[in-house]
Design a protein around this motif. Structure first.
Motif, PDB file in Angstrom:
ATOM      1  N   LEU A 112       0.825  -1.170  -0.012  1.00 13.14           N
ATOM      2  CA  LEU A 112       0.048   0.206  -0.027  1.00 13.14           C
ATOM      3  C   LEU A 112       0.843   1.338   0.208  1.00 13.14           C
ATOM      4  O   LEU A 112       0.298   2.311   0.044  1.00 13.14           O
ATOM      5  CB  LEU A 112      -0.888  -0.092   1.115  1.00 13.14           C
ATOM      6  CG  LEU A 112      -2.116  -1.156   1.068  1.00 13.14           C
ATOM      7  CD1 LEU A 112      -2.792  -1.366   2.601  1.00 13.14           C
ATOM      8  CD2 LEU A 112      -3.015  -0.914   0.005  1.00 13.14           C
ATOM      9  N   LEU A 113       2.125   1.240  -0.148  1.00 11.20           N
ATOM     10  CA  LEU A 113       2.908   2.355  -0.079  1.00 11.20           C
ATOM     11  C   LEU A 113       2.522   3.465  -1.029  1.00 11.20           C
ATOM     12  O   LEU A 113       2.735   4.490  -0.918  1.00 11.20           O
ATOM     13  CB  LEU A 113       4.572   1.912  -0.164  1.00 11.20           C
ATOM     14  CG  LEU A 113       5.224   1.406   0.987  1.00 11.20           C
ATOM     15  CD1 LEU A 113       6.569   0.843   0.742  1.00 11.20           C
ATOM     16  CD2 LEU A 113       5.101   2.479   2.144  1.00 11.20           C
ATOM     17  N   GLY A 114       2.300   2.964  -2.263  1.00  9.87           N
ATOM     18  CA  GLY A 114       1.974   4.050  -3.206  1.00  9.87           C
ATOM     19  C   GLY A 114       0.329   4.331  -3.386  1.00  9.87           C
ATOM     20  O   GLY A 114      -0.113   5.433  -4.011  1.00  9.87           O
ATOM     21  N   SER A 115      -0.314   4.291  -2.315  1.00 13.20           N
ATOM     22  CA  SER A 115      -1.798   4.393  -2.383  1.00 13.20           C
ATOM     23  C   SER A 115      -1.838   5.815  -1.594  1.00 13.20           C
ATOM     24  O   SER A 115      -0.978   6.465  -1.151  1.00 13.20           O
ATOM     25  CB  SER A 115      -2.611   3.279  -1.552  1.00 13.20           C
ATOM     26  OG  SER A 115      -2.215   3.569  -0.116  1.00 13.20           O
ATOM     27  N   ASP A 116      -3.183   6.415  -1.672  1.00 15.77           N
ATOM     28  CA  ASP A 116      -3.425   7.608  -1.147  1.00 15.77           C
ATOM     29  C   ASP A 116      -3.821   7.633   0.657  1.00 15.77           C
ATOM     30  O   ASP A 116      -4.039   8.339   1.074  1.00 15.77           O
ATOM     31  CB  ASP A 116      -4.703   8.278  -1.795  1.00 15.77           C
ATOM     32  CG  ASP A 116      -4.303   8.568  -3.112  1.00 15.77           C
ATOM     33  OD1 ASP A 116      -2.943   8.926  -3.283  1.00 15.77           O
ATOM     34  OD2 ASP A 116      -5.242   8.734  -3.872  1.00 15.77           O
ATOM     35  N   LEU A 117      -3.933   6.358   0.993  1.00 19.88           N
ATOM     36  CA  LEU A 117      -4.117   5.964   2.663  1.00 19.88           C
ATOM     37  C   LEU A 117      -3.119   6.723   3.215  1.00 19.88           C
ATOM     38  O   LEU A 117      -1.869   6.891   3.153  1.00 19.88           O
ATOM     39  CB  LEU A 117      -4.241   4.691   2.679  1.00 19.88           C
ATOM     40  CG  LEU A 117      -5.113   3.838   2.000  1.00 19.88           C
ATOM     41  CD1 LEU A 117      -5.007   2.322   2.419  1.00 19.88           C
ATOM     42  CD2 LEU A 117      -6.541   4.224   2.305  1.00 19.88           C
ATOM     43  N   SER A 118      -3.646   7.343   4.580  1.00 21.39           N
ATOM     44  CA  SER A 118      -2.675   8.136   5.535  1.00 21.39           C
ATOM     45  C   SER A 118      -1.827   6.657   6.045  1.00 21.39           C
ATOM     46  O   SER A 118      -2.324   5.467   5.940  1.00 21.39           O
ATOM     47  CB  SER A 118      -3.531   8.598   6.497  1.00 21.39           C
ATOM     48  OG  SER A 118      -4.209   7.669   7.353  1.00 21.39           O
ATOM     49  N   ARG A 119      -0.795   6.912   7.003  1.00 29.33           N
ATOM     50  CA  ARG A 119      -0.107   5.986   7.488  1.00 29.33           C
ATOM     51  C   ARG A 119      -0.856   5.101   8.464  1.00 29.33           C
ATOM     52  O   ARG A 119      -0.830   3.914   8.669  1.00 29.33           O
ATOM     53  CB  ARG A 119       1.002   6.413   8.342  1.00 29.33           C
ATOM     54  CG  ARG A 119       2.193   7.302   7.572  1.00 29.33           C
ATOM     55  CD  ARG A 119       3.128   7.914   8.323  1.00 29.33           C
ATOM     56  NE  ARG A 119       3.616   7.180   9.497  1.00 29.33           N
ATOM     57  CZ  ARG A 119       5.021   6.572   9.236  1.00 29.33           C
ATOM     58  NH1 ARG A 119       5.465   6.712   8.165  1.00 29.33           N
ATOM     59  NH2 ARG A 119       5.301   5.723  10.400  1.00 29.33           N
ATOM     60  N   THR A 120      -1.987   5.816   9.114  1.00 26.35           N
ATOM     61  CA  THR A 120      -2.732   4.983  10.008  1.00 26.35           C
ATOM     62  C   THR A 120      -3.807   3.996   9.289  1.00 26.35           C
ATOM     63  O   THR A 120      -3.773   3.071   9.912  1.00 26.35           O
ATOM     64  CB  THR A 120      -3.557   5.882  10.872  1.00 26.35           C
ATOM     65  OG1 THR A 120      -3.031   6.844  11.570  1.00 26.35           O
ATOM     66  CG2 THR A 120      -4.295   5.291  12.139  1.00 26.35           C
ATOM     67  N   ASP A 121      -4.334   4.426   8.342  1.00 25.34           N
ATOM     68  CA  ASP A 121      -5.153   3.748   7.547  1.00 25.34           C
ATOM     69  C   ASP A 121      -4.585   2.711   7.019  1.00 25.34           C
ATOM     70  O   ASP A 121      -4.958   1.523   6.752  1.00 25.34           O
ATOM     71  CB  ASP A 121      -5.971   4.686   6.436  1.00 25.34           C
ATOM     72  CG  ASP A 121      -6.965   5.473   7.208  1.00 25.34           C
ATOM     73  OD1 ASP A 121      -7.282   5.630   8.321  1.00 25.34           O
ATOM     74  OD2 ASP A 121      -7.392   6.443   6.257  1.00 25.34           O
ATOM     75  N   ARG A 122      -3.192   2.988   6.468  1.00 26.33           N
ATOM     76  CA  ARG A 122      -2.489   1.954   5.705  1.00 26.33           C
ATOM     77  C   ARG A 122      -2.358   0.715   6.712  1.00 26.33           C
ATOM     78  O   ARG A 122      -2.082  -0.362   6.409  1.00 26.33           O
ATOM     79  CB  ARG A 122      -1.341   2.456   5.029  1.00 26.33           C
ATOM     80  CG  ARG A 122      -0.568   1.556   4.386  1.00 26.33           C
ATOM     81  CD  ARG A 122       0.704   2.152   3.457  1.00 26.33           C
ATOM     82  NE  ARG A 122       1.428   3.128   4.104  1.00 26.33           N
ATOM     83  CZ  ARG A 122       1.753   4.413   3.781  1.00 26.33           C
ATOM     84  NH1 ARG A 122       1.289   5.020   2.798  1.00 26.33           N
ATOM     85  NH2 ARG A 122       2.427   5.347   4.570  1.00 26.33           N
ATOM     86  N   GLY A 123      -2.197   1.157   8.121  1.00 25.77           N
ATOM     87  CA  GLY A 123      -1.584   0.307   8.993  1.00 25.77           C
ATOM     88  C   GLY A 123      -2.810  -0.796   9.377  1.00 25.77           C
ATOM     89  O   GLY A 123      -2.584  -1.852   9.513  1.00 25.77           O
ATOM     90  N   VAL A 124      -4.000  -0.111   9.576  1.00 23.12           N
ATOM     91  CA  VAL A 124      -5.007  -0.791   9.687  1.00 23.12           C
ATOM     92  C   VAL A 124      -5.494  -1.657   8.799  1.00 23.12           C
ATOM     93  O   VAL A 124      -5.712  -2.854   8.989  1.00 23.12           O
ATOM     94  CB  VAL A 124      -6.403   0.150  10.264  1.00 23.12           C
ATOM     95  CG1 VAL A 124      -7.652  -0.457  10.178  1.00 23.12           C
ATOM     96  CG2 VAL A 124      -6.216   1.047  11.410  1.00 23.12           C
ATOM     97  N   VAL A 125      -5.533  -1.367   7.271  1.00 24.21           N
ATOM     98  CA  VAL A 125      -5.594  -2.262   6.451  1.00 24.21           C
ATOM     99  C   VAL A 125      -4.632  -3.382   6.293  1.00 24.21           C
ATOM    100  O   VAL A 125      -4.832  -4.563   5.995  1.00 24.21           O
ATOM    101  CB  VAL A 125      -5.746  -1.357   5.041  1.00 24.21           C
ATOM    102  CG1 VAL A 125      -5.771  -2.537   3.817  1.00 24.21           C
ATOM    103  CG2 VAL A 125      -7.068  -0.689   5.141  1.00 24.21           C
ATOM    104  N   SER A 126      -3.176  -3.106   6.605  1.00 21.12           N
ATOM    105  CA  SER A 126      -2.228  -3.905   6.471  1.00 21.12           C
ATOM    106  C   SER A 126      -2.336  -4.926   7.794  1.00 21.12           C
ATOM    107  O   SER A 126      -2.333  -6.372   7.392  1.00 21.12           O
ATOM    108  CB  SER A 126      -0.977  -3.195   6.946  1.00 21.12           C
ATOM    109  OG  SER A 126      -0.558  -2.580   5.816  1.00 21.12           O
ATOM    110  N   ILE A 127      -3.065  -4.761   8.691  1.00 20.76           N
ATOM    111  CA  ILE A 127      -3.120  -5.657   9.630  1.00 20.76           C
ATOM    112  C   ILE A 127      -4.341  -6.315   9.905  1.00 20.76           C
ATOM    113  O   ILE A 127      -4.617  -7.519   9.883  1.00 20.76           O
ATOM    114  CB  ILE A 127      -3.057  -4.739  11.299  1.00 20.76           C
ATOM    115  CG1 ILE A 127      -1.731  -4.438  11.540  1.00 20.76           C
ATOM    116  CG2 ILE A 127      -3.604  -5.837  12.411  1.00 20.76           C
ATOM    117  CD1 ILE A 127      -1.704  -3.453  12.696  1.00 20.76           C
TER     118      ILE A 127
END
Length: 184
Positions: A112-127
């Motif tokens: 998700l590094l290239g996505s528009d998600l914030s760090r928090t949202d990227r973390g939640v989606v990743s987990i």
């Protein structure tokens, strides 16, 4: 279903199920990868028909079917857990926890590094993103195309990962989603 057609106005969610089965089956008939074809079809239709009322009906129906099938699969998995867990060792427990707590979140974060998600949202989606249930599909698929020496141990490991993921994420997802909602 094109706008203005009778089927588009019915709101029948069965069309979503029929579309999934038709896409998956026809792709498999030409020796393609039906699982990916269905995912691409879903993403494409969501993008194209985003503002159509029928889209909401299809989404709601598809989500209901997904929850029902996931529940059935978890019940079926629970009924065979005693047999599967007979092959487990403490090494399987370490591998399962490493997959759930390190590898899956790290792979999701990087993807998700290239996505528009914030760090928090990227973390939640990743987990909390991809569920372990897909592992059953992939292990079945791989087992059809090759022979494993330790297939029973692989099934036991997959079952353990799904069980631990269901427990760990089941207890923590509500709190994580509250934090994300409060922040947004």
């Amino acid at each position: 279903i094109p706008r203005g057609r009778v089927l588009a106005d019915t709101g029948s969610g069965v069309i979503a199920l029929a579309g999934v089965l038709l896409c998956y089956g026809s792709t498999e008939l030409v020796e393609g990868y039906g699982f990916i074809a269905v995912a691409v079809m879903g993403l494409t239709l969501r993008r194209v028909e985003e503002d159509h009322d029928f889209h909401r009906h299809l989404h709601d129906f598809s989500e209901s079917i997904e929850h029902a099938l996931t529940a059935l699969l978890l019940v079926a998995l629970g009924s065979v857990l005693p047999m599967l867990f007979a092959d487990l060792t403490w090494v399987h427990g370490i591998v399962a926890l490493t997959l759930i707590l390190v590898i899956r979140p790290l792979a999701g974060w990087v993807a998700l590094l290239g996505s528009d998600l914030s760090r928090t949202d990227r973390g939640v989606v990743s987990i909390y993103g991809v569920r372990g249930i897909g592992s059953i599909y992939y292990l079945c698929y791989a087992g059809r195309h090759m022979e494993f020496v330790n297939e029973t141990q692989l099934w036991s490991l997959v079952a353990l990962v799904i069980l631990l993921s269901t427990i760990l994420h089941g207890f923590s997802v509500g709190r994580a989603m509250e934090r994300v909602s409060d922040r947004g």
